[in-house]
Design an enzyme around this catalytic site. Sequence first.
Site, PDB file in Angstrom:
ATOM      1  N   ALA A  66     -16.015  -3.667  13.010  1.00 41.43           N
ATOM      2  CA  ALA A  66     -16.132  -2.508  12.128  1.00 41.43           C
ATOM      3  C   ALA A  66     -14.763  -1.857  12.008  1.00 41.43           C
ATOM      4  O   ALA A  66     -13.909  -2.020  12.886  1.00 41.43           O
ATOM      5  CB  ALA A  66     -17.150  -1.531  12.711  1.00 41.43           C
ATOM      6  N   GLY A 109     -18.451  -6.003  15.257  1.00 42.78           N
ATOM      7  CA  GLY A 109     -19.343  -6.195  14.114  1.00 42.78           C
ATOM      8  C   GLY A 109     -19.127  -7.532  13.417  1.00 42.78           C
ATOM      9  O   GLY A 109     -20.033  -8.041  12.747  1.00 42.78           O
ATOM     10  N   GLU A 112     -21.152  -9.894  15.412  1.00 46.36           N
ATOM     11  CA  GLU A 112     -22.563  -9.548  15.174  1.00 46.36           C
ATOM     12  C   GLU A 112     -23.023 -10.054  13.806  1.00 46.36           C
ATOM     13  O   GLU A 112     -24.141 -10.535  13.652  1.00 46.36           O
ATOM     14  CB  GLU A 112     -22.748  -8.030  15.296  1.00 46.36           C
ATOM     15  CG  GLU A 112     -22.590  -7.574  16.749  1.00 46.36           C
ATOM     16  CD  GLU A 112     -22.508  -6.071  16.896  1.00 46.36           C
ATOM     17  OE1 GLU A 112     -21.702  -5.442  16.172  1.00 46.36           O
ATOM     18  OE2 GLU A 112     -23.257  -5.519  17.716  1.00 46.36           O
ATOM     19  N   GLU A 132     -15.904  -3.853  21.995  1.00 48.46           N
ATOM     20  CA  GLU A 132     -16.139  -2.414  21.805  1.00 48.46           C
ATOM     21  C   GLU A 132     -15.855  -1.590  23.063  1.00 48.46           C
ATOM     22  O   GLU A 132     -15.408  -0.456  22.983  1.00 48.46           O
ATOM     23  CB  GLU A 132     -17.598  -2.164  21.361  1.00 48.46           C
ATOM     24  CG  GLU A 132     -17.902  -2.588  19.945  1.00 48.46           C
ATOM     25  CD  GLU A 132     -18.404  -4.022  19.830  1.00 48.46           C
ATOM     26  OE1 GLU A 132     -18.150  -4.837  20.754  1.00 48.46           O
ATOM     27  OE2 GLU A 132     -19.044  -4.324  18.808  1.00 48.46           O
TER      28      GLU A 132
HETATM   29  N1  CO8 Z   1     -10.539  -1.941  12.350  1.00 47.32           N
HETATM   30  C1  CO8 Z   1      -9.467  -1.492  11.645  1.00 47.32           C
HETATM   31  N2  CO8 Z   1      -8.268  -2.131  11.605  1.00 47.32           N
HETATM   32  C2  CO8 Z   1      -8.157  -3.271  12.309  1.00 47.32           C
HETATM   33  C3  CO8 Z   1      -9.222  -3.797  13.067  1.00 47.32           C
HETATM   34  C4  CO8 Z   1     -10.470  -3.090  13.066  1.00 47.32           C
HETATM   35  N3  CO8 Z   1     -11.556  -3.505  13.729  1.00 47.32           N
HETATM   36  N4  CO8 Z   1      -8.801  -4.935  13.674  1.00 47.32           N
HETATM   37  C5  CO8 Z   1      -7.518  -5.105  13.301  1.00 47.32           C
HETATM   38  N5  CO8 Z   1      -7.128  -4.106  12.485  1.00 47.32           N
HETATM   39  C6  CO8 Z   1      -5.798  -3.942  11.865  1.00 47.32           C
HETATM   40  C7  CO8 Z   1      -4.750  -3.505  12.868  1.00 47.32           C
HETATM   41  O1  CO8 Z   1      -4.780  -2.091  13.070  1.00 47.32           O
HETATM   42  C8  CO8 Z   1      -3.471  -3.970  12.177  1.00 47.32           C
HETATM   43  O2  CO8 Z   1      -3.144  -3.037  11.161  1.00 47.32           O
HETATM   44  P1  CO8 Z   1      -1.578  -2.652  10.919  1.00 47.32           P
HETATM   45  O3  CO8 Z   1      -0.944  -3.934  10.474  1.00 47.32           O
HETATM   46  O4  CO8 Z   1      -1.663  -1.618   9.858  1.00 47.32           O
HETATM   47  O5  CO8 Z   1      -1.049  -2.141  12.221  1.00 47.32           O
HETATM   48  C9  CO8 Z   1      -3.917  -5.263  11.467  1.00 47.32           C
HETATM   49  O6  CO8 Z   1      -5.343  -5.201  11.381  1.00 47.32           O
HETATM   50  C10 CO8 Z   1      -3.537  -6.513  12.247  1.00 47.32           C
HETATM   51  O7  CO8 Z   1      -4.042  -6.384  13.569  1.00 47.32           O
HETATM   52  P2  CO8 Z   1      -3.114  -6.503  14.883  1.00 47.32           P
HETATM   53  O8  CO8 Z   1      -1.711  -6.129  14.577  1.00 47.32           O
HETATM   54  O9  CO8 Z   1      -3.823  -5.756  15.985  1.00 47.32           O
HETATM   55  O10 CO8 Z   1      -3.216  -8.085  15.093  1.00 47.32           O
HETATM   56  P3  CO8 Z   1      -3.080  -8.876  16.479  1.00 47.32           P
HETATM   57  O11 CO8 Z   1      -3.027 -10.307  16.095  1.00 47.32           O
HETATM   58  O12 CO8 Z   1      -2.012  -8.304  17.340  1.00 47.32           O
HETATM   59  O13 CO8 Z   1      -4.482  -8.591  17.253  1.00 47.32           O
HETATM   60  C11 CO8 Z   1      -6.864  -8.362  17.436  1.00 47.32           C
HETATM   61  C12 CO8 Z   1      -5.683  -9.048  16.730  1.00 47.32           C
HETATM   62  C13 CO8 Z   1      -6.927  -8.783  18.917  1.00 47.32           C
HETATM   63  C14 CO8 Z   1      -8.129  -8.814  16.726  1.00 47.32           C
HETATM   64  C15 CO8 Z   1      -6.712  -6.829  17.350  1.00 47.32           C
HETATM   65  O14 CO8 Z   1      -6.456  -6.468  15.998  1.00 47.32           O
HETATM   66  C16 CO8 Z   1      -7.913  -6.050  17.803  1.00 47.32           C
HETATM   67  O15 CO8 Z   1      -8.146  -5.899  18.992  1.00 47.32           O
HETATM   68  N6  CO8 Z   1      -8.714  -5.511  16.855  1.00 47.32           N
HETATM   69  C17 CO8 Z   1      -9.845  -4.650  17.122  1.00 47.32           C
HETATM   70  C18 CO8 Z   1     -11.005  -5.432  17.588  1.00 47.32           C
HETATM   71  C19 CO8 Z   1     -12.152  -4.516  17.928  1.00 47.32           C
HETATM   72  O16 CO8 Z   1     -12.084  -3.654  18.779  1.00 47.32           O
HETATM   73  N7  CO8 Z   1     -13.287  -4.709  17.218  1.00 47.32           N
HETATM   74  C20 CO8 Z   1     -14.485  -3.955  17.410  1.00 47.32           C
HETATM   75  C21 CO8 Z   1     -14.540  -2.789  16.488  1.00 47.32           C
HETATM   76  S1  CO8 Z   1     -15.944  -1.745  16.783  1.00 47.32           S
HETATM   77  C22 CO8 Z   1     -17.246  -2.561  16.104  1.00 47.32           C
HETATM   78  O17 CO8 Z   1     -17.114  -3.592  15.521  1.00 47.32           O
HETATM   79  C23 CO8 Z   1     -18.589  -1.885  16.255  1.00 47.32           C
HETATM   80  C24 CO8 Z   1     -19.609  -2.536  15.357  1.00 47.32           C
HETATM   81  C25 CO8 Z   1     -20.840  -1.675  15.256  1.00 47.32           C
HETATM   82  C26 CO8 Z   1     -21.109  -1.221  13.864  1.00 47.32           C
HETATM   83  C27 CO8 Z   1     -20.625   0.135  13.595  1.00 47.32           C
HETATM   84  C28 CO8 Z   1     -21.076   0.690  12.267  1.00 47.32           C
HETATM   85  C29 CO8 Z   1     -20.847   2.200  12.183  1.00 47.32           C
END
Ligand code: CO8
Length: 258
Positions: A66, A109, A112, A132
């Site tokens: 998400a 998400g 999921e 998460e």
């Molecule tokens: N949301 C928003 N932006 C994101 C997300 C995300 N989930 N994942 C990556 N991005 C963005 C980064 O901020 C970055 O943006 P910018 O270039 O502007 O800095 C860009 O994408 C590239 O990402 P990274 O630079 O971090 O890339 P890396 O290769 O270094 O890392 C990862 C990749 C490991 C995937 C890392 O991006 C990461 O950890 N992402 C977040 C993963 C995460 O925590 N996901 C869970 C989110 S919560 C969720 O899904 C709850 C679901 C329940 C539903 C909710 C409905 C309300």
Amino acid sequence: MADYQHILVDQDPPIATIRFNRPKVLNALSPELIGEMIDAMQRLDRDATVGAIVLTGDERAFAAGADIGAMAESTVVEQIGRDQFATWDKLRKIRKPIIAAVSGWALGGGNETAMMCDMIVASETARFGQPEINIGIMPGAGGTQRLAQALGKARAMELVLTGRPITADEALAAGLINRVAPVESYLEEAQALAREIASKPPIAVQLAKQAVNAVFDDYLDRGLMTERRNFYMLFATKDQREGMRAFLDKRKPEWQGR
Ligand code: CO8
């Protein structure tokens, strides 16, 4: 097909492919993207030329979860009011088979959504996880339930409580996914599987899908309620704010247990 901003839809009868299209944020699932995906799924479900649907992202990410930016300042009241899961849930009502073609990250998400599909074909680079916990919350779109169902309690607990993802080979061995293919051909493999299924009698396919899902439906309904309530409650904690702000600021979070 409607004019979508966050997804691409390709119809090649008898199959259709929906592609997430927010590559700069690793296909983070914003409310708008989820809304468009559900709209496209429902249209394709009604389209008699479509026998099976493939859902995919790009090579780097199926979807990294998400959109954390869109959730970071959210409150429990807003979460309940918005009830995004009601939209997401509509994926469960699609009658035609859906095959997820996953490469790179399938996180939160994203994982999921892949698990809500009927089958998963992965590239060798795919990583499946529920991170998460690292941003102060927990899975909310079925992750706790579907992982426990697919992997058993011990491994599901480990994924949910450590946030560490598993590789495509681990996911295959654990029964989470159907097959692993080279990154160059995983999408074609998923589409070939979709074509094979689309060549079968359509009504029998839909009713068979419904019957397999019936094994899990009652138990899922109960589990999803607990998961969703707990997910919403976490938006009343300081750790949720800290976890998400820390991710966006690219720093390590400091947990307070409050
Ligand atoms: N949301 C928003 N932006 C994101 C997300 C995300 N989930 N994942 C990556 N991005 C963005 C980064 O901020 C970055 O943006 P910018 O270039 O502007 O800095 C860009 O994408 C590239 O990402 P990274 O630079 O971090 O890339 P890396 O290769 O270094 O890392 C990862 C990749 C490991 C995937 C890392 O991006 C990461 O950890 N992402 C977040 C993963 C995460 O925590 N996901 C869970 C989110 S919560 C969720 O899904 C709850 C679901 C329940 C539903 C909710 C409905 C309300």
